[in-house]
Design a protein around this motif. Structure first.
Motif, PDB file in Angstrom:
ATOM      1  N   SER A   2       0.683  -1.158   0.053  1.00 57.56           N
ATOM      2  CA  SER A   2      -0.082   0.146  -0.023  1.00 57.56           C
ATOM      3  C   SER A   2       0.753   1.430  -0.005  1.00 57.56           C
ATOM      4  N   ASP A   3       2.121   1.137   0.642  1.00 55.32           N
ATOM      5  CA  ASP A   3       2.799   2.435   0.597  1.00 55.32           C
ATOM      6  C   ASP A   3       3.985   2.367  -0.507  1.00 55.32           C
ATOM      7  N   CYS A   4       3.946   1.533  -1.327  1.00 58.17           N
ATOM      8  CA  CYS A   4       4.863   1.227  -2.413  1.00 58.17           C
ATOM      9  C   CYS A   4       4.441   2.042  -3.884  1.00 58.17           C
ATOM     10  N   ASN A   5       5.369   2.996  -4.183  1.00 56.34           N
ATOM     11  CA  ASN A   5       5.072   3.548  -5.611  1.00 56.34           C
ATOM     12  C   ASN A   5       5.551   2.865  -6.922  1.00 56.34           C
ATOM     13  N   LEU A   6       6.472   1.639  -6.475  1.00 57.04           N
ATOM     14  CA  LEU A   6       6.828   0.879  -7.794  1.00 57.04           C
ATOM     15  C   LEU A   6       6.729  -0.517  -7.317  1.00 57.04           C
ATOM     16  N   VAL A   7       6.013  -1.250  -8.139  1.00 58.25           N
ATOM     17  CA  VAL A   7       5.976  -2.851  -7.561  1.00 58.25           C
ATOM     18  C   VAL A   7       6.540  -3.518  -8.826  1.00 58.25           C
ATOM     19  N   LEU A   8       7.215  -4.535  -8.452  1.00 59.48           N
ATOM     20  CA  LEU A   8       7.710  -5.227  -9.561  1.00 59.48           C
ATOM     21  C   LEU A   8       7.753  -6.762  -9.035  1.00 59.48           C
ATOM     22  N   ALA A   9       7.094  -7.778 -10.012  1.00 66.47           N
ATOM     23  CA  ALA A   9       6.863  -9.125  -9.587  1.00 66.47           C
ATOM     24  C   ALA A   9       7.883 -10.074 -10.230  1.00 66.47           C
ATOM     25  N   THR A  10       8.214 -10.916  -9.795  1.00 67.01           N
ATOM     26  CA  THR A  10       9.133 -11.941 -10.259  1.00 67.01           C
ATOM     27  C   THR A  10       8.328 -13.040 -10.738  1.00 67.01           C
ATOM     28  N   CYS A  11       8.726 -13.509 -11.679  1.00 70.93           N
ATOM     29  CA  CYS A  11       7.831 -14.849 -12.246  1.00 70.93           C
ATOM     30  C   CYS A  11       8.665 -15.773 -12.982  1.00 70.93           C
ATOM     31  N   GLY A  12       8.723 -17.002 -12.715  1.00 71.38           N
ATOM     32  CA  GLY A  12       9.525 -18.078 -13.168  1.00 71.38           C
ATOM     33  C   GLY A  12       8.774 -18.436 -14.672  1.00 71.38           C
ATOM     34  N   ARG A  13       9.621 -18.880 -15.558  1.00 69.40           N
ATOM     35  CA  ARG A  13       9.130 -19.206 -16.927  1.00 69.40           C
ATOM     36  C   ARG A  13       7.820 -20.188 -16.701  1.00 69.40           C
ATOM     37  N   THR A  60      17.027 -18.417 -17.340  1.00 71.67           N
ATOM     38  CA  THR A  60      17.927 -19.632 -16.939  1.00 71.67           C
ATOM     39  C   THR A  60      17.687 -20.358 -18.175  1.00 71.67           C
ATOM     40  N   HIS A  61      18.164 -21.830 -18.048  1.00 74.11           N
ATOM     41  CA  HIS A  61      18.274 -22.498 -19.058  1.00 74.11           C
ATOM     42  C   HIS A  61      16.629 -23.455 -19.317  1.00 74.11           C
ATOM     43  N   LYS A  62      16.133 -23.383 -20.374  1.00 72.69           N
ATOM     44  CA  LYS A  62      15.035 -23.444 -20.868  1.00 72.69           C
ATOM     45  C   LYS A  62      14.317 -24.905 -20.229  1.00 72.69           C
ATOM     46  N   ASN A  63      15.399 -25.999 -20.128  1.00 71.00           N
ATOM     47  CA  ASN A  63      14.858 -27.299 -19.746  1.00 71.00           C
ATOM     48  C   ASN A  63      14.807 -27.439 -18.266  1.00 71.00           C
ATOM     49  N   PHE A  64      15.764 -26.460 -17.553  1.00 73.75           N
ATOM     50  CA  PHE A  64      15.447 -26.703 -15.933  1.00 73.75           C
ATOM     51  C   PHE A  64      15.453 -25.052 -15.511  1.00 73.75           C
ATOM     52  N   PRO A  65      14.324 -24.405 -15.736  1.00 73.98           N
ATOM     53  CA  PRO A  65      14.386 -23.064 -15.552  1.00 73.98           C
ATOM     54  C   PRO A  65      13.973 -22.870 -14.146  1.00 73.98           C
ATOM     55  N   SER A  66      13.480 -23.603 -13.311  1.00 73.45           N
ATOM     56  CA  SER A  66      13.106 -23.159 -11.841  1.00 73.45           C
ATOM     57  C   SER A  66      14.089 -23.008 -10.915  1.00 73.45           C
ATOM     58  N   LEU A  67      14.235 -21.663 -10.355  1.00 77.99           N
ATOM     59  CA  LEU A  67      15.103 -21.404  -9.447  1.00 77.99           C
ATOM     60  C   LEU A  67      14.818 -21.549  -8.125  1.00 77.99           C
ATOM     61  N   ASN A  68      15.448 -22.053  -7.242  1.00 75.20           N
ATOM     62  CA  ASN A  68      15.034 -21.920  -5.721  1.00 75.20           C
ATOM     63  C   ASN A  68      14.759 -20.385  -5.295  1.00 75.20           C
ATOM     64  N   LEU A  69      13.776 -20.362  -4.482  1.00 74.35           N
ATOM     65  CA  LEU A  69      13.329 -19.084  -4.030  1.00 74.35           C
ATOM     66  C   LEU A  69      14.554 -18.285  -3.645  1.00 74.35           C
ATOM     67  N   SER A  70      15.327 -18.674  -2.600  1.00 71.23           N
ATOM     68  CA  SER A  70      16.484 -17.812  -2.135  1.00 71.23           C
ATOM     69  C   SER A  70      17.437 -17.329  -2.988  1.00 71.23           C
ATOM     70  N   MET A 118      18.653 -17.908 -20.364  1.00 65.82           N
ATOM     71  CA  MET A 118      20.219 -17.884 -20.708  1.00 65.82           C
ATOM     72  C   MET A 118      20.697 -19.378 -20.471  1.00 65.82           C
ATOM     73  N   ASN A 119      21.951 -19.340 -20.985  1.00 63.63           N
ATOM     74  CA  ASN A 119      22.398 -20.807 -21.009  1.00 63.63           C
ATOM     75  C   ASN A 119      23.887 -20.692 -21.217  1.00 63.63           C
ATOM     76  N   LEU A 120      24.662 -21.226 -20.415  1.00 63.12           N
ATOM     77  CA  LEU A 120      26.128 -21.234 -20.242  1.00 63.12           C
ATOM     78  C   LEU A 120      26.669 -21.898 -21.500  1.00 63.12           C
ATOM     79  N   LYS A 121      25.671 -23.003 -21.988  1.00 64.69           N
ATOM     80  CA  LYS A 121      26.408 -23.508 -23.361  1.00 64.69           C
ATOM     81  C   LYS A 121      26.581 -22.672 -24.516  1.00 64.69           C
ATOM     82  N   GLU A 122      25.924 -21.646 -24.543  1.00 64.47           N
ATOM     83  CA  GLU A 122      26.112 -20.733 -25.406  1.00 64.47           C
ATOM     84  C   GLU A 122      27.218 -19.842 -25.373  1.00 64.47           C
ATOM     85  N   ALA A 123      27.960 -19.603 -24.292  1.00 62.95           N
ATOM     86  CA  ALA A 123      29.282 -18.919 -24.080  1.00 62.95           C
ATOM     87  C   ALA A 123      30.476 -19.199 -24.550  1.00 62.95           C
TER      88      ALA A 123
END
Lengths: 249, 249
Positions: A77-88, A143-153, B1-6
Protein backbone atom coordinates in the motif's frame (compact mmCIF):
# COMPACT_ATOMS: atom_id res chain seq x y z
CA UNK A 1 27.76 -2.62 -3.02
CA UNK A 2 24.94 -1.42 -0.99
CA UNK A 3 21.29 -0.92 -1.79
CA UNK A 4 21.13 2.06 0.58
CA UNK A 5 23.01 3.97 -2.14
CA UNK A 6 20.33 3.27 -4.76
CA UNK A 7 17.56 5.59 -5.89
CA UNK A 8 14.95 3.55 -3.97
CA UNK A 9 14.16 1.94 -0.63
CA UNK A 10 13.82 -1.74 -1.31
CA UNK A 11 11.04 -3.80 0.27
CA UNK A 12 11.38 -7.53 -0.38
CA UNK A 13 7.94 -9.14 -0.24
CA UNK A 14 7.55 -12.91 0.05
CA UNK A 15 4.07 -14.22 -0.67
CA UNK A 16 3.09 -17.34 1.30
CA UNK A 17 6.58 -18.88 1.63
CA UNK A 18 6.54 -22.53 2.80
CA UNK A 19 10.22 -23.18 3.52
CA UNK A 20 11.78 -21.96 6.79
CA UNK A 21 15.25 -22.43 5.26
CA UNK A 22 14.25 -20.18 2.37
CA UNK A 23 12.92 -17.47 4.69
CA UNK A 24 16.14 -17.61 6.75
CA UNK A 25 18.32 -17.46 3.63
CA UNK A 26 16.37 -14.48 2.30
CA UNK A 27 16.87 -12.67 5.64
CA UNK A 28 20.63 -13.25 5.40
CA UNK A 29 20.63 -11.93 1.83
CA UNK A 30 18.71 -8.84 3.00
CA UNK A 31 21.61 -8.05 5.33
CA UNK A 32 24.24 -8.93 2.69
CA UNK A 33 22.79 -6.33 0.34
CA UNK A 34 21.44 -3.84 2.88
CA UNK A 35 17.77 -4.15 1.93
CA UNK A 36 15.42 -1.69 3.62
CA UNK A 37 12.76 -4.14 4.80
CA UNK A 38 11.49 -7.70 4.54
CA UNK A 39 7.70 -8.18 4.41
CA UNK A 40 5.85 -11.47 4.37
CA UNK A 41 2.29 -12.11 3.22
CA UNK A 42 0.60 -15.04 5.04
CA UNK A 43 3.66 -17.19 5.76
CA UNK A 44 2.97 -20.94 5.48
CA UNK A 45 5.78 -21.91 7.85
CA UNK A 46 7.10 -20.84 11.26
CA UNK A 47 9.33 -17.92 10.36
CA UNK A 48 10.66 -17.79 13.94
CA UNK A 49 11.82 -21.43 13.91
CA UNK A 50 15.35 -22.59 14.67
CA UNK A 51 15.83 -23.60 11.02
CA UNK A 52 15.11 -20.04 9.90
CA UNK A 53 17.47 -18.56 12.49
CA UNK A 54 20.28 -20.94 11.50
CA UNK A 55 20.11 -19.78 7.90
CA UNK A 56 19.55 -16.11 8.72
CA UNK A 57 22.70 -15.63 10.85
CA UNK A 58 23.21 -11.87 11.15
CA UNK A 59 20.15 -11.29 8.96
CA UNK A 60 17.95 -12.34 11.89
CA UNK A 61 17.03 -8.71 12.51
CA UNK A 62 15.09 -8.76 9.22
CA UNK A 63 12.96 -11.57 10.66
CA UNK A 64 12.55 -9.85 14.01
CA UNK A 65 11.54 -6.58 12.33
CA UNK A 66 9.57 -8.26 9.54
CA UNK A 67 5.98 -7.08 9.04
CA UNK A 68 3.43 -9.78 8.31
CA UNK A 69 0.41 -9.00 6.15
CA UNK A 70 -2.80 -10.84 5.46
CA UNK A 71 -3.07 -9.67 1.89
CA UNK A 72 -0.66 -8.57 -0.79
CA UNK A 73 -2.49 -5.31 -1.46
CA UNK A 74 -1.88 -4.23 2.16
CA UNK A 75 1.81 -5.15 1.89
CA UNK A 76 2.29 -2.84 -1.10
CA UNK A 77 0.00 0.00 0.00
CA UNK A 78 2.91 2.45 0.57
CA UNK A 79 4.97 1.34 -2.46
CA UNK A 80 5.09 3.55 -5.53
CA UNK A 81 6.75 0.99 -7.79
CA UNK A 82 5.92 -2.71 -7.61
CA UNK A 83 7.77 -5.37 -9.61
CA UNK A 84 6.81 -9.03 -9.62
CA UNK A 85 9.11 -11.97 -10.31
CA UNK A 86 7.78 -14.76 -12.42
CA UNK A 87 9.53 -18.01 -13.31
CA UNK A 88 9.05 -19.18 -16.87
CA UNK A 89 7.15 -22.26 -15.77
CA UNK A 90 4.65 -20.20 -13.81
CA UNK A 91 4.23 -17.51 -16.38
CA UNK A 92 0.77 -17.15 -17.90
CA UNK A 93 1.34 -17.44 -21.65
CA UNK A 94 -0.08 -14.10 -22.56
CA UNK A 95 2.02 -12.22 -20.00
CA UNK A 96 4.60 -9.77 -21.24
CA UNK A 97 7.81 -10.32 -19.31
CA UNK A 98 10.95 -8.32 -19.05
CA UNK A 99 14.35 -9.69 -18.14
CA UNK A 100 15.92 -8.72 -14.81
CA UNK A 101 18.65 -6.91 -16.73
CA UNK A 102 16.19 -4.75 -18.65
CA UNK A 103 14.25 -3.95 -15.50
CA UNK A 104 17.42 -2.87 -13.75
CA UNK A 105 18.37 -0.60 -16.66
CA UNK A 106 14.85 0.85 -16.69
CA UNK A 107 14.92 1.73 -12.95
CA UNK A 108 18.14 3.69 -13.49
CA UNK A 109 16.13 6.18 -15.57
CA UNK A 110 14.31 7.60 -12.56
CA UNK A 111 15.49 10.28 -10.19
CA UNK A 112 13.88 8.73 -7.15
CA UNK A 113 11.60 5.77 -6.71
CA UNK A 114 11.02 6.01 -2.92
CA UNK A 115 9.52 2.64 -1.99
CA UNK A 116 10.27 -0.12 -4.47
CA UNK A 117 8.64 -3.49 -3.79
CA UNK A 118 9.83 -6.73 -5.36
CA UNK A 119 7.35 -9.59 -5.08
CA UNK A 120 8.42 -13.22 -4.85
CA UNK A 121 5.72 -15.88 -5.06
CA UNK A 122 5.19 -19.31 -3.56
CA UNK A 123 7.96 -21.91 -3.99
CA UNK A 124 5.71 -24.30 -5.93
CA UNK A 125 3.48 -22.05 -8.01
CA UNK A 126 4.71 -18.48 -7.87
CA UNK A 127 2.23 -15.59 -7.91
CA UNK A 128 -1.38 -15.83 -9.08
CA UNK A 129 -2.58 -13.89 -12.11
CA UNK A 130 -4.47 -11.56 -9.79
CA UNK A 131 -1.28 -10.85 -7.82
CA UNK A 132 0.76 -10.30 -10.98
CA UNK A 133 -1.77 -7.65 -11.99
CA UNK A 134 -0.91 -5.65 -8.85
CA UNK A 135 2.61 -5.07 -10.21
CA UNK A 136 3.73 -2.31 -12.56
CA UNK A 137 5.97 -4.80 -14.32
CA UNK A 138 6.62 -8.52 -14.31
CA UNK A 139 10.11 -9.85 -14.89
CA UNK A 140 12.01 -13.10 -14.98
CA UNK A 141 15.56 -14.28 -14.30
CA UNK A 142 16.66 -16.00 -17.49
CA UNK A 143 17.72 -19.60 -16.96
CA UNK A 144 18.17 -22.75 -19.03
CA UNK A 145 14.90 -23.61 -20.74
CA UNK A 146 14.99 -27.29 -19.73
CA UNK A 147 15.53 -26.58 -16.00
CA UNK A 148 14.27 -23.04 -15.50
CA UNK A 149 13.03 -23.21 -11.92
CA UNK A 150 15.27 -21.40 -9.44
CA UNK A 151 14.99 -21.98 -5.72
CA UNK A 152 13.25 -19.01 -4.06
CA UNK A 153 16.27 -17.75 -2.10
CA UNK A 154 18.56 -18.07 -5.12
CA UNK A 155 16.16 -15.98 -7.19
CA UNK A 156 16.26 -13.36 -4.40
CA UNK A 157 20.09 -13.41 -4.36
CA UNK A 158 20.34 -12.78 -8.10
CA UNK A 159 17.76 -9.98 -8.04
CA UNK A 160 19.52 -8.25 -5.11
CA UNK A 161 22.89 -8.58 -6.82
CA UNK A 162 21.61 -7.00 -10.05
CA UNK A 163 19.75 -4.18 -8.29
CA UNK A 164 22.71 -3.40 -6.03
CA UNK A 165 24.59 -2.21 -9.14
CA UNK A 166 22.25 0.76 -9.33
CA UNK A 167 23.47 3.85 -7.54
CA UNK A 168 21.95 7.27 -7.02
CA UNK A 169 24.84 9.04 -8.61
CA UNK A 170 25.08 7.67 -12.13
CA UNK A 171 23.98 10.13 -14.80
CA UNK A 172 21.71 12.11 -12.49
CA UNK A 173 21.06 14.74 -15.16
CA UNK A 174 19.50 12.31 -17.56
CA UNK A 175 17.05 10.97 -15.00
CA UNK A 176 13.33 11.63 -15.05
CA UNK A 177 10.83 11.72 -12.20
CA UNK A 178 8.83 8.59 -11.44
CA UNK A 179 5.24 9.65 -11.78
CA UNK A 180 3.15 6.48 -11.97
CA UNK A 181 -0.11 5.97 -10.15
CA UNK A 182 0.77 3.55 -7.35
CA UNK A 183 -0.44 -0.05 -7.74
CA UNK A 184 -2.64 0.42 -4.66
CA UNK A 185 -4.23 3.52 -6.24
CA UNK A 186 -4.80 1.59 -9.46
CA UNK A 187 -6.45 -1.28 -7.54
CA UNK A 188 -8.77 1.18 -5.77
CA UNK A 189 -9.65 2.89 -9.03
CA UNK A 190 -10.50 -0.41 -10.65
CA UNK A 191 -13.05 -1.20 -7.96
CA UNK A 192 -14.97 1.87 -9.19
CA UNK A 193 -14.37 1.05 -12.83
CA UNK A 194 -15.55 -2.54 -12.38
CA UNK A 195 -18.70 -1.40 -10.61
CA UNK A 196 -19.54 0.97 -13.39
CA UNK A 197 -18.88 -1.53 -16.13
CA UNK A 198 -20.99 -4.15 -14.36
CA UNK A 199 -23.77 -1.60 -13.95
CA UNK A 200 -23.75 -0.69 -17.62
CA UNK A 201 -23.66 -4.34 -18.66
CA UNK A 202 -20.30 -4.03 -20.42
CA UNK A 203 -18.95 -6.57 -17.93
CA UNK A 204 -20.82 -9.66 -16.77
CA UNK A 205 -19.84 -11.09 -13.38
CA UNK A 206 -18.55 -14.37 -14.86
CA UNK A 207 -16.32 -12.69 -17.51
CA UNK A 208 -15.25 -9.77 -15.33
CA UNK A 209 -11.76 -11.07 -14.49
CA UNK A 210 -10.67 -11.82 -18.05
CA UNK A 211 -11.87 -8.53 -19.46
CA UNK A 212 -10.65 -6.38 -16.61
CA UNK A 213 -7.20 -8.06 -16.70
CA UNK A 214 -6.58 -6.74 -20.20
CA UNK A 215 -7.53 -3.25 -19.12
CA UNK A 216 -5.29 -3.40 -16.02
CA UNK A 217 -2.34 -4.64 -18.09
CA UNK A 218 -2.87 -1.73 -20.44
CA UNK A 219 -2.86 0.75 -17.53
CA UNK A 220 0.42 -0.70 -16.21
CA UNK A 221 2.09 -0.93 -19.61
CA UNK A 222 1.19 2.68 -20.39
CA UNK A 223 2.96 3.81 -17.21
CA UNK A 224 -0.13 5.81 -16.32
CA UNK A 225 0.35 8.75 -13.96
CA UNK A 226 -1.91 9.49 -11.00
CA UNK A 227 -3.13 12.58 -12.82
CA UNK A 228 -4.11 10.57 -15.91
CA UNK A 229 -5.84 7.99 -13.77
CA UNK A 230 -7.71 10.77 -11.97
CA UNK A 231 -9.07 11.97 -15.32
CA UNK A 232 -10.38 8.45 -15.90
CA UNK A 233 -11.91 8.38 -12.41
CA UNK A 234 -13.55 11.76 -13.04
CA UNK A 235 -15.20 10.34 -16.16
CA UNK A 236 -16.38 7.30 -14.19
CA UNK A 237 -17.90 9.49 -11.46
CA UNK A 238 -19.65 11.60 -14.03
CA UNK A 239 -21.11 8.59 -15.87
CA UNK A 240 -22.21 7.15 -12.55
CA UNK A 241 -23.94 10.40 -11.68
CA UNK A 242 -25.61 10.47 -15.08
CA UNK A 243 -26.86 6.90 -14.73
CA UNK A 244 -28.32 7.61 -11.31
CA UNK A 245 -29.89 10.88 -12.40
CA UNK A 246 -31.21 9.96 -15.83
CA UNK A 247 -34.24 12.11 -15.29
CA UNK A 248 -32.14 15.23 -14.77
CA UNK A 249 -30.21 15.16 -18.06
CA UNK B 1 20.09 -17.84 -20.83
CA UNK B 2 22.38 -20.73 -21.12
CA UNK B 3 26.05 -21.19 -20.37
CA UNK B 4 26.37 -23.64 -23.27
CA UNK B 5 26.19 -20.59 -25.54
CA UNK B 6 29.19 -18.91 -23.88
CA UNK B 7 32.77 -18.84 -25.12
CA UNK B 8 33.83 -21.39 -22.47
CA UNK B 9 32.96 -24.72 -20.87
CA UNK B 10 32.29 -23.97 -17.24
CA UNK B 11 33.61 -26.23 -14.49
CA UNK B 12 32.31 -25.30 -11.03
CA UNK B 13 34.82 -26.45 -8.42
CA UNK B 14 33.86 -26.64 -4.75
CA UNK B 15 36.79 -26.99 -2.35
CA UNK B 16 36.03 -29.00 0.82
CA UNK B 17 32.33 -28.09 1.14
CA UNK B 18 30.82 -29.00 4.54
CA UNK B 19 27.10 -28.47 3.93
CA UNK B 20 25.07 -31.13 2.12
CA UNK B 21 22.29 -28.54 1.54
CA UNK B 22 24.83 -26.26 -0.13
CA UNK B 23 26.13 -29.04 -2.38
CA UNK B 24 22.56 -29.95 -3.39
CA UNK B 25 21.67 -26.30 -4.06
CA UNK B 26 24.78 -25.84 -6.19
CA UNK B 27 23.85 -28.94 -8.24
CA UNK B 28 20.37 -27.49 -8.88
CA UNK B 29 21.95 -24.19 -9.95
CA UNK B 30 24.28 -26.09 -12.32
CA UNK B 31 21.20 -27.40 -14.11
CA UNK B 32 19.42 -24.01 -13.97
CA UNK B 33 22.29 -22.40 -15.86
CA UNK B 34 23.48 -25.38 -17.92
CA UNK B 35 26.96 -25.62 -16.40
CA UNK B 36 29.30 -28.12 -18.07
CA UNK B 37 30.51 -29.95 -14.95
CA UNK B 38 30.58 -29.91 -11.16
CA UNK B 39 33.86 -30.97 -9.49
CA UNK B 40 34.45 -31.33 -5.77
CA UNK B 41 37.79 -31.36 -3.97
CA UNK B 42 37.80 -33.45 -0.74
CA UNK B 43 34.14 -33.04 0.26
CA UNK B 44 33.67 -32.78 4.04
CA UNK B 45 30.08 -34.07 3.93
CA UNK B 46 28.16 -36.92 2.34
CA UNK B 47 27.37 -35.53 -1.10
CA UNK B 48 25.09 -38.50 -1.83
CA UNK B 49 22.90 -37.88 1.24
CA UNK B 50 19.13 -37.43 1.17
CA UNK B 51 19.57 -33.75 2.15
CA UNK B 52 21.70 -33.12 -0.92
CA UNK B 53 19.23 -34.90 -3.21
CA UNK B 54 16.29 -32.94 -1.82
CA UNK B 55 17.95 -29.65 -2.66
CA UNK B 56 19.37 -30.81 -6.00
CA UNK B 57 16.04 -31.85 -7.57
CA UNK B 58 16.67 -32.17 -11.32
CA UNK B 59 20.29 -31.12 -10.77
CA UNK B 60 20.97 -34.51 -9.22
CA UNK B 61 22.76 -35.60 -12.41
CA UNK B 62 25.53 -33.12 -11.56
CA UNK B 63 26.07 -35.00 -8.28
CA UNK B 64 25.90 -38.41 -9.97
CA UNK B 65 28.39 -37.33 -12.64
CA UNK B 66 30.51 -35.23 -10.28
CA UNK B 67 34.25 -35.97 -10.22
CA UNK B 68 35.89 -35.94 -6.79
CA UNK B 69 39.53 -34.91 -6.47
CA UNK B 70 42.03 -35.19 -3.65
CA UNK B 71 43.77 -31.95 -4.49
CA UNK B 72 42.82 -28.71 -6.18
CA UNK B 73 45.72 -28.85 -8.64
CA UNK B 74 44.35 -32.14 -10.04
CA UNK B 75 40.88 -30.63 -10.33
CA UNK B 76 42.13 -27.79 -12.52
CA UNK B 77 44.73 -29.74 -14.53
CA UNK B 78 42.73 -29.49 -17.82
CA UNK B 79 41.54 -25.90 -17.27
CA UNK B 80 43.10 -23.09 -19.23
CA UNK B 81 41.55 -20.27 -17.24
CA UNK B 82 41.04 -20.48 -13.48
CA UNK B 83 39.19 -17.85 -11.45
CA UNK B 84 38.87 -17.94 -7.67
CA UNK B 85 36.11 -16.38 -5.60
CA UNK B 86 37.10 -14.65 -2.41
CA UNK B 87 34.78 -13.07 0.13
CA UNK B 88 35.98 -9.77 1.58
CA UNK B 89 36.32 -11.24 5.06
CA UNK B 90 38.59 -14.03 3.82
CA UNK B 91 40.66 -11.89 1.54
CA UNK B 92 44.35 -11.58 2.39
CA UNK B 93 44.94 -7.86 2.65
CA UNK B 94 47.57 -7.65 -0.02
CA UNK B 95 45.47 -9.48 -2.57
CA UNK B 96 44.35 -7.63 -5.68
CA UNK B 97 40.68 -8.37 -6.27
CA UNK B 98 38.45 -7.74 -9.19
CA UNK B 99 34.68 -7.44 -9.02
CA UNK B 100 32.52 -10.13 -10.62
CA UNK B 101 31.27 -7.55 -13.11
CA UNK B 102 34.78 -6.64 -14.27
CA UNK B 103 35.76 -10.29 -14.56
CA UNK B 104 32.71 -10.98 -16.68
CA UNK B 105 33.53 -8.06 -18.99
CA UNK B 106 37.13 -9.24 -19.23
CA UNK B 107 36.15 -12.79 -20.26
CA UNK B 108 34.09 -11.37 -23.13
CA UNK B 109 37.34 -10.21 -24.74
CA UNK B 110 38.44 -13.71 -25.64
CA UNK B 111 37.49 -15.73 -28.69
CA UNK B 112 37.46 -19.03 -26.86
CA UNK B 113 38.42 -20.00 -23.35
CA UNK B 114 37.79 -23.78 -23.60
CA UNK B 115 37.74 -24.96 -19.98
CA UNK B 116 36.98 -22.21 -17.47
CA UNK B 117 37.15 -23.19 -13.80
CA UNK B 118 35.56 -21.13 -11.04
CA UNK B 119 36.77 -22.03 -7.55
CA UNK B 120 34.57 -21.69 -4.47
CA UNK B 121 36.20 -22.20 -1.07
CA UNK B 122 35.09 -23.61 2.27
CA UNK B 123 31.94 -22.16 3.87
CA UNK B 124 33.80 -20.93 6.95
CA UNK B 125 37.18 -19.79 5.64
CA UNK B 126 37.19 -19.72 1.86
CA UNK B 127 40.32 -20.65 -0.10
CA UNK B 128 43.84 -20.71 1.35
CA UNK B 129 46.50 -18.33 0.05
CA UNK B 130 48.18 -21.27 -1.67
CA UNK B 131 44.93 -22.15 -3.44
CA UNK B 132 44.30 -18.54 -4.47
CA UNK B 133 47.74 -18.56 -6.12
CA UNK B 134 46.58 -21.36 -8.44
CA UNK B 135 44.09 -18.97 -10.05
CA UNK B 136 44.71 -16.54 -12.90
CA UNK B 137 42.51 -14.02 -11.16
CA UNK B 138 40.73 -13.60 -7.85
CA UNK B 139 37.37 -11.85 -7.69
CA UNK B 140 34.66 -10.97 -5.21
CA UNK B 141 30.90 -10.41 -5.27
CA UNK B 142 30.39 -6.95 -3.83
CA UNK B 143 28.13 -6.89 -0.79
CA UNK B 144 27.38 -4.63 2.18
CA UNK B 145 30.58 -4.02 4.12
CA UNK B 146 28.99 -4.73 7.52
CA UNK B 147 27.54 -8.11 6.48
CA UNK B 148 29.63 -9.20 3.51
CA UNK B 149 29.54 -12.97 3.87
CA UNK B 150 27.31 -14.70 1.31
CA UNK B 151 26.19 -18.26 1.77
CA UNK B 152 28.16 -20.57 -0.58
CA UNK B 153 25.24 -21.53 -2.84
CA UNK B 154 24.06 -17.91 -3.13
CA UNK B 155 27.54 -16.86 -4.22
CA UNK B 156 27.38 -19.60 -6.87
CA UNK B 157 23.95 -18.42 -8.05
CA UNK B 158 25.13 -14.83 -8.53
CA UNK B 159 28.30 -15.88 -10.37
CA UNK B 160 26.35 -18.18 -12.71
CA UNK B 161 23.78 -15.47 -13.39
CA UNK B 162 26.45 -12.92 -14.31
CA UNK B 163 28.47 -15.35 -16.47
CA UNK B 164 25.34 -16.57 -18.27
CA UNK B 165 25.04 -13.11 -19.83
CA UNK B 166 28.15 -13.85 -21.89
CA UNK B 167 27.47 -15.32 -25.30
CA UNK B 168 29.73 -16.49 -28.09
CA UNK B 169 28.23 -14.17 -30.59
CA UNK B 170 28.70 -10.68 -29.20
CA UNK B 171 31.33 -8.68 -31.06
CA UNK B 172 33.25 -11.68 -32.33
CA UNK B 173 35.54 -9.52 -34.46
CA UNK B 174 36.91 -7.60 -31.51
CA UNK B 175 37.87 -10.71 -29.58
CA UNK B 176 41.40 -11.92 -29.03
CA UNK B 177 42.74 -15.43 -28.47
CA UNK B 178 43.27 -16.60 -24.90
CA UNK B 179 46.93 -17.49 -24.75
CA UNK B 180 47.85 -17.82 -21.08
CA UNK B 181 49.99 -20.56 -19.65
CA UNK B 182 47.54 -22.78 -17.77
CA UNK B 183 47.60 -22.59 -13.96
CA UNK B 184 48.69 -26.26 -13.87
CA UNK B 185 51.61 -25.46 -16.23
CA UNK B 186 52.56 -22.49 -14.03
CA UNK B 187 52.50 -24.67 -10.91
CA UNK B 188 54.75 -27.25 -12.60
CA UNK B 189 57.16 -24.56 -13.77
CA UNK B 190 57.38 -23.14 -10.28
CA UNK B 191 58.50 -26.48 -8.88
CA UNK B 192 61.59 -26.13 -11.11
CA UNK B 193 62.00 -22.44 -10.32
CA UNK B 194 61.75 -23.08 -6.57
CA UNK B 195 64.34 -25.85 -6.74
CA UNK B 196 66.77 -23.64 -8.59
CA UNK B 197 66.28 -20.68 -6.27
CA UNK B 198 66.72 -22.91 -3.22
CA UNK B 199 69.85 -24.38 -4.77
CA UNK B 200 71.36 -20.95 -5.44
CA UNK B 201 70.47 -19.75 -1.94
CA UNK B 202 68.14 -16.97 -3.21
CA UNK B 203 65.32 -18.74 -1.38
CA UNK B 204 65.61 -20.28 2.06
CA UNK B 205 63.16 -23.08 2.94
CA UNK B 206 61.47 -21.05 5.71
CA UNK B 207 60.91 -17.92 3.56
CA UNK B 208 60.16 -19.77 0.32
CA UNK B 209 56.39 -19.34 0.40
CA UNK B 210 56.35 -15.58 0.96
CA UNK B 211 58.93 -14.81 -1.69
CA UNK B 212 57.58 -17.21 -4.27
CA UNK B 213 54.00 -15.89 -3.74
CA UNK B 214 55.01 -12.48 -5.01
CA UNK B 215 56.61 -14.00 -8.07
CA UNK B 216 53.55 -16.18 -8.79
CA UNK B 217 51.22 -13.20 -8.45
CA UNK B 218 53.37 -11.32 -10.92
CA UNK B 219 53.20 -14.20 -13.43
CA UNK B 220 49.38 -14.29 -13.16
CA UNK B 221 48.94 -10.53 -13.31
CA UNK B 222 51.15 -10.30 -16.39
CA UNK B 223 48.88 -12.78 -18.21
CA UNK B 224 51.99 -14.75 -19.17
CA UNK B 225 51.71 -16.98 -22.23
CA UNK B 226 52.98 -20.55 -22.38
CA UNK B 227 55.64 -19.42 -24.82
CA UNK B 228 56.88 -16.71 -22.42
CA UNK B 229 56.91 -19.17 -19.54
CA UNK B 230 58.87 -21.63 -21.69
CA UNK B 231 61.57 -18.99 -22.21
CA UNK B 232 61.81 -18.67 -18.43
CA UNK B 233 61.98 -22.46 -18.07
CA UNK B 234 64.72 -22.61 -20.71
CA UNK B 235 66.77 -20.15 -18.68
CA UNK B 236 66.21 -22.22 -15.53
CA UNK B 237 67.31 -25.40 -17.27
CA UNK B 238 70.42 -23.70 -18.59
CA UNK B 239 71.37 -22.28 -15.17
CA UNK B 240 70.79 -25.68 -13.62
CA UNK B 241 73.04 -27.25 -16.22
CA UNK B 242 75.70 -24.61 -15.55
CA UNK B 243 75.52 -25.17 -11.79
CA UNK B 244 75.92 -28.90 -12.18
CA UNK B 245 78.72 -28.57 -14.70
CA UNK B 246 80.72 -25.73 -13.21
CA UNK B 247 83.92 -27.36 -14.35
CA UNK B 248 82.85 -27.30 -18.01
CA UNK B 249 82.24 -23.56 -18.35
Amino acid sequence: MNLKEANFKLKIILVEPRGPLNVGSVARLCSNFNVDQLRIVSPKCDIYSLETKKMALKGIKFIEECTIYESLIDAISDCNLVLATCGRIHSPKEYEQDSLENISTWIRNFKEVKNLAILFGREDRGLSNKELLMANKVFTVNTHKNFPSLNLSHAVSIVLYELSKITKVDDILKKKALDFASPKYIEDSFLEIENLLLKTGYLLPHTLNTKISKFKKYIHRSETSKHELDILRGIIHQINWALENKNKI
